[in-house]
Design an enzyme around this catalytic site. Structure first.
Site, mmCIF file in Angstrom:
data_model
loop_
_atom_site.group_PDB
_atom_site.id
_atom_site.type_symbol
_atom_site.label_atom_id
_atom_site.label_comp_id
_atom_site.label_asym_id
_atom_site.label_seq_id
_atom_site.Cartn_x
_atom_site.Cartn_y
_atom_site.Cartn_z
ATOM 1 N N GLU A 12 0.840 -1.193 0.000
ATOM 2 C CA GLU A 12 0.000 0.000 0.000
ATOM 3 C C GLU A 12 0.879 1.249 0.000
ATOM 4 O O GLU A 12 1.678 1.456 0.901
ATOM 5 C CB GLU A 12 -0.891 -0.002 1.255
ATOM 6 C CG GLU A 12 -1.663 1.284 1.463
ATOM 7 C CD GLU A 12 -2.443 1.304 2.796
ATOM 8 O OE1 GLU A 12 -2.331 0.341 3.581
ATOM 9 O OE2 GLU A 12 -3.160 2.291 3.018
ATOM 10 N N ASP B 2 -8.240 1.726 6.509
ATOM 11 C CA ASP B 2 -7.970 1.788 5.071
ATOM 12 C C ASP B 2 -7.186 0.566 4.608
ATOM 13 O O ASP B 2 -7.465 -0.007 3.568
ATOM 14 C CB ASP B 2 -7.149 3.045 4.740
ATOM 15 C CG ASP B 2 -8.058 4.220 4.418
ATOM 16 O OD1 ASP B 2 -9.298 4.004 4.376
ATOM 17 O OD2 ASP B 2 -7.542 5.335 4.224
ATOM 18 N N ASP C 70 -1.033 -0.805 5.732
ATOM 19 C CA ASP C 70 -1.018 -0.233 7.069
ATOM 20 C C ASP C 70 -2.003 -0.993 7.947
ATOM 21 O O ASP C 70 -2.972 -1.564 7.462
ATOM 22 C CB ASP C 70 -1.461 1.237 7.024
ATOM 23 C CG ASP C 70 -0.434 2.115 6.324
ATOM 24 O OD1 ASP C 70 0.729 1.683 6.229
ATOM 25 O OD2 ASP C 70 -0.807 3.215 5.863
ATOM 26 N N ASP D 173 -4.554 -0.214 9.637
ATOM 27 C CA ASP D 173 -5.696 0.641 9.985
ATOM 28 C C ASP D 173 -6.892 0.273 9.093
ATOM 29 O O ASP D 173 -6.818 -0.673 8.319
ATOM 30 C CB ASP D 173 -5.318 2.123 9.831
ATOM 31 C CG ASP D 173 -4.886 2.463 8.403
ATOM 32 O OD1 ASP D 173 -5.085 1.628 7.494
ATOM 33 O OD2 ASP D 173 -4.340 3.556 8.199
#
Ligand code: TSJ
Length: 645
Positions: free
Chosen positions: A427, A504, A500, A502
Site C-alpha cells: 500500500e 484503510d 497499514d 488501519d
C-alpha cells in the site's frame, strides 16, 4: 421422531472434565477466537437438534455485557430425572460428563450435536460460570457450575412456569482463551447458515453490548440461501430447486442451484444432517454425475452439441449449488481426518438419480432457459479448448516462453526459481520505496499500489481489464485470470499483501482478496496468499556506548514484555503506518522470513467469506461502513484469515 420413553439410566458415565481443561485444543480445535466460538456452537447445536426433532421453533442467542453468552430454546427442556447408576440428574450429566448429550438423543436423523459435537460439558469445562435453567413439567429447574465445571448450586426447583425450554448461560474462562470477546459477526453468520437449512425455525441474535437484535427466518430455505450468496451477481437463471426422498434408504435430498454470468467459479456448499461437509464426498460426486448427464442428454436430444460432449467443468462454470441431505444413522459414513467428507456409498446414486430426473424434466419444461444454459456451457467449452490449444502450441513450438512485459512499477526478483519467490503488494508509494530497499533482491519482488484498488465484486470483465492496477497484478503473477487461470504458471510461491494496520489498510486487503477470490480462487485455496502483519510498536533506548537496545511489539501484551526487556528509560515508537518505518525496520519486522509475522489466507469458512464479500463489497455502503466499524480490530487475527506463520 424422538422416542419419549427416555430414562436417565440411558446415560453412560464417561469421564470428568479435567482432561478438557488440560488439553482444550483437542476438544474445540484451538484456544483462539475460533475455539472460543466453538463453545457457543456446542450449546446452540443442542437447541438446534431439539428444534429438528420438532420441538420449539425459536432459538435465541444473547451476547451479554459481562462477556457471557446465553442460548434459549422452546423445546421440551433437558430431562431432570435422576439416573439410578450415578445418582445424578440427567441435566447434570449433560454438563459434567463428556458426550453425555448425544447418548440419549434418539432422533431419526442424527444432526449437529450428535454427529461430531463434543457436547455441552466441554463448554462448561472451559467456562468461568455456566448457569442452566430448565422449564419443564410446570417447574423452573436451576443448576449452576463455576470455575471449569464445579457444581456450586445443585439442581433445585426455583419456581413454577407454563413455559417449556432450556436456557444455558456461560462465560468463557479467560485463562484458557487468547481472546474472550465474542464477535457478533461470527455468531450471526452461523445462525443465518442454520436458518437457511432449517426453514421454519427463527434464530434470534441479541447483542446487549450494542443493543442490537437480528432475526433469521427463511420459509424458502435453500432458495433464499442462494439468493443471498448471489445477490451481487448477474443471474443467467432463477434459482432452481429440487428435492426428493429415496424410498429405499430414506435419504432426503434437497438441492438448489443457480447459474450466473461473468462468474468463472463453481461454488458448492454441501450439508449432511445440517452439518457442513466441507470436503464434499459421495453426495457431491453424485450431483456432478447427474448434472453432467442431464445437460449432455438434453443437448444431444436437441442436436446442439455437434458431437462434442460437454465436460463437467464446462457445465459448472458460474454455478452455485447447495446440496442438503438428511441421512438415517444406519447409512451414515464420514471420512477424512476432520470427518468433513461424506462416505455413504448410496448417496452417489441417490443424488445422481434425483438431479438427473428432476433437472432433465426442468430443462424440457423450460426450453428457452435451457438453451441459454447450453449456450453458456458451449462458450465455456470453446474457451477451454482454445486455452488448451494455445498451451500445447507454446509447448510444441519449443520456443522459449515469451517473456511477459512487466510493468515499470514492479521491482522484480532476480531469481527465476518461482516457487521461492515472493511478491509483496504494498500500500502506497512511500512504503513501496522502503520495501524496495529492504527487500531480499534474489527472491522478493515489490509492487506498490496507488490508492484503493477497484471493487471487483460486481463489475464486468472488460472494466477489470481496463483497470491498470489489476491488469498489472494479473500480468505480474503471470498465470492468467478467471477461466484461463492456471496455478501451474504462477511466478511467485507467496503473494503477500502488505498494508497499514488501519481501516484503510483492512479495506485494501479485502478489495485485493475479493479480486483473488473471484478471479484466481485457487491462489487462495492452495495457500499462496498471505497478509503481512507489521508491528504496532518499537520500544528502544540507547545504552551508554550508544548501542541501541530494541524490541518490536505486535500487541499490547507484547508491548509490556518489550518494556520489561528494554528496561528503564525506554522510548516508544507507535507505528501508524508502514511509511513510518525505514527500510531496515521494515525488513526486520515485516519482510524477513526469519523474523516477520505472516498470516496465511485460508477460506476455511467460505460461507463467512461470501457473506463478508457481500456485505463489504456489495452495493449497500452503509452495511460496509457498519461492518468495518464493528469488526476491524488489528490487535486480533481476523477470521477471514487463519493460521499464523
Ligand atoms: F446441551 C445443552 F446444554 F447445551 C443444551 C441443550 C443447550 C440448550 C440451549 C438446549 C438444550 C436442549 C436439550 N434443548 N432441548 C433439549 N432436549 C433434550 O435434552 C431432551 C428432552 C426430552 C427428551 C425426551 O425423550 O423426553 C429427550 C431429550 C434429548
Amino acid at each position: 421422531m424422538a422416542n419419549s420413553n427416555y430414562t436417565a439410566d440411558d446415560i453412560h458415565v464417561l469421564q470428568g472434565l479435567e482432561g478438557v481443561r488440560k488439553r482444550p485444543a483437542m476438544y474445540i480445535g484451538s484456544t483462539n477466537a475460533t475455539g472460543l466460538h466453538h463453545l457457543v456452537w456446542e450449546v446452540v447445536d443442542n437447541a438446534v437438534d431439539e428444534a429438528l426433532s420438532g420441538y420449539g421453533n425459536v432459538i435465541t442467542v444473547t451476547i451479554h455485557k459481562d462477556g457471557s453468552v446465553s442460548v434459549l430454546d422452546e423445546g421440551r427442556g433437558i430431562p431432570v430425572g435422576i439416573n439410578k447408576e450415578t445418582g445424578k440428574s440427567a441435566v447434570d450429566l449433560v454438563f459434567s460428563e463428556l458426550h453425555a448429550g448425544g447418548k440419549f438423543n434418539s432422533a431419526v436423523y442424527k444432526s449437529a450435536a450428535g454427529l461430531h459435537g463434543v457436547g455441552a460439558s466441554v463448554t462448561n469445562a472451559l467456562s468461568e460460570y455456566c448457569d442452566v435453567t430448565v422449564f419443564r413439567d410446570g417447574n423452573i429447574n436451576h443448576i449452576r457450575y463455576e470455575n471449569g465445571g464445579h457444581l456450586v448450586t445443585p439442581l433445585e426447583v426455583t419456581g413454577q412456569t407454563r413455559k417449556h425450554g432450556t436456557l444455558v448461560r456461560f462465560k468463557p474462562d479467560a485463562t484458557i482463551f487468547t481472546t474472550v470477546e465474542f464477535k457478533a459477526d461470527i455468531i450471526s453468520s452461523h445462525l443465518q447458515e442454520s436458518a437457511f437449512l432449517m426453514k421454519g425455525v427463527h434464530f434470534v441474535l441479541i447483542d446487549e453490548r450494542v443493543n442490537t437484535r437480528d432475526e433469521f427466518y427463511y420459509q424458502n430455505g435453500l432458495v433464499e440461501y442462494i439468493n443471498n450468496i448471489n445477490m451481487n451477481k448477474n443471474h443467467l437463471t432463477p434459482v432452481m430447486s429440487f428435492s426428493d426422498v429415496d424410498s429405499e434408504t430414506n435419504i432426503d435430498v434437497e438441492i438448489a442451484m443457480q447459474f450466473c454470468n461473468e462468474d468463472y467459479n463453481e461454488t458448492t456448499y454441501s450439508y449432511v444432517n445440517n452439518v457442513r461437509t466441507r470436503d464434499g464426498g459421495t453426495h457431491e460426486t453424485g450431483f456432478r454425475a447427474g448434472l453432467t448427464k442431464a445437460v449432455n442428454d438434453f443437448g444431444e436430444q436437441q442436436n446442439i452439441l455437434k458431437g462434442k460432449k460437454l465436460e463437467g467443468n464446462d457445465i459448472r462454470e458460474g454455478l452455485t449449488t447447495i446440496i442438503a441431505l438428511k441421512i438415517p444413522e444406519a447409512y451414515l459414513e464420514f471420512e477424512g481426518q476432520t470427518k468433513g467428507k461424506l462416505g455413504t456409498p448410496q448417496a452417489v446414486t441417490v443424488v445422481s438419480n434425483i438431479i438427473y430426473n428432476k433437472f432433465s424434466y426442468y430443462l424440457l419444461e423450460n426450453k428457452e432457459l435451457a438453451m441459454r444454459i447450453i449456450k453458456k456451457c458451449l462458450d465455456s467449452q470453446a474457451a477451454r479448448i482454445a486455452a488448451r490449444k494455445a498451451k500445447e502450441e507454446v509447448r510444441s513450438s519449443k520456443k522459449v516462453k515469451q517473456e511477459v512485459i512487466l510493468s515499470d512499477k514492479l521491482t522484480p526478483a532476480q531469481s527465476k526459481d518461482y516457487k521461492k519467490n515472493e511478491l509483496f503488494i504494498v500500500e502506497g508509494d512511500s512504503a513501496g520505496g522502503s520495501a524496495k530497499k529492504g527487500r531480499d533482491r534474489l527472491h522478493q519482488a515489490i509492487l506498490p499500489l496507488r490508492g484503493k484498488p477497484l471493487n471487483t465484486d460486481s463489475i464486468s470483465m472488460d472494466r477489470l481489464l481496463h483497470n491498470e492496477e489489476f491488469a498489472t497484478v494479473i500480468n505480474t503473477i503471470g498465470a492468467g485470470f478467471g477461466q484461463s487461470f492456471d496455478i501451474e504458471d504462477i511466478h511467485y510461491g507467496k503473494i503477500i499483501i502488505m498494508t497499514d494496520a488501519d481501516t484503510d489498510g483492512a479495506h485494501i486487503q479485502t478489495l485485493l482478496l475479493t479480486f483473488f477470490y473471484h478471479y484466481m480462487r485457487e491462489l487462495i485455496t492452495s495457500g499462496h496468499v498471505y497478509i503481512a502483519v507489521p508491528p504496532l510498536y518499537r520500544v528502544y533506548k540507547e545504552d551508554k556506548s550508544h548501542k541501541v537496545i530494541q524490541r518490536y511489539a505486535w500487541s499490547d501484551a507484547e508491548l509490556d514484555e518489550a518494556k520489561k526487556y528494554v528496561g528503564a528509560g525506554y522510548k516508544i515508537n507507535r507505528y501508524k503506518g508502514l511509511g513510518e518505518m525505514d527500510a531496515v525496520q521494515l525488513k526486520e519486522t515485516t519482510m524477513d522470513p526469519k523474523s516477520r509475522l505472516l498470516i496465511q489466507v485460508d477460506i476455511e469458512d467460505p460461507f463467512l467469506v461470501e457473506r463478508r464479500v457481500n456485505v463489504l463489497m456489495g452495493k449497500d455502503t452503509s452495511l460496509r461502513k457498519k461492518w468495518v466499524e464493528d469488526n476491524v480490530d488489528f490487535n486480533e487475527v481476523d477470521t477471514f484469515i487463519k493460521e499464523v506463520k
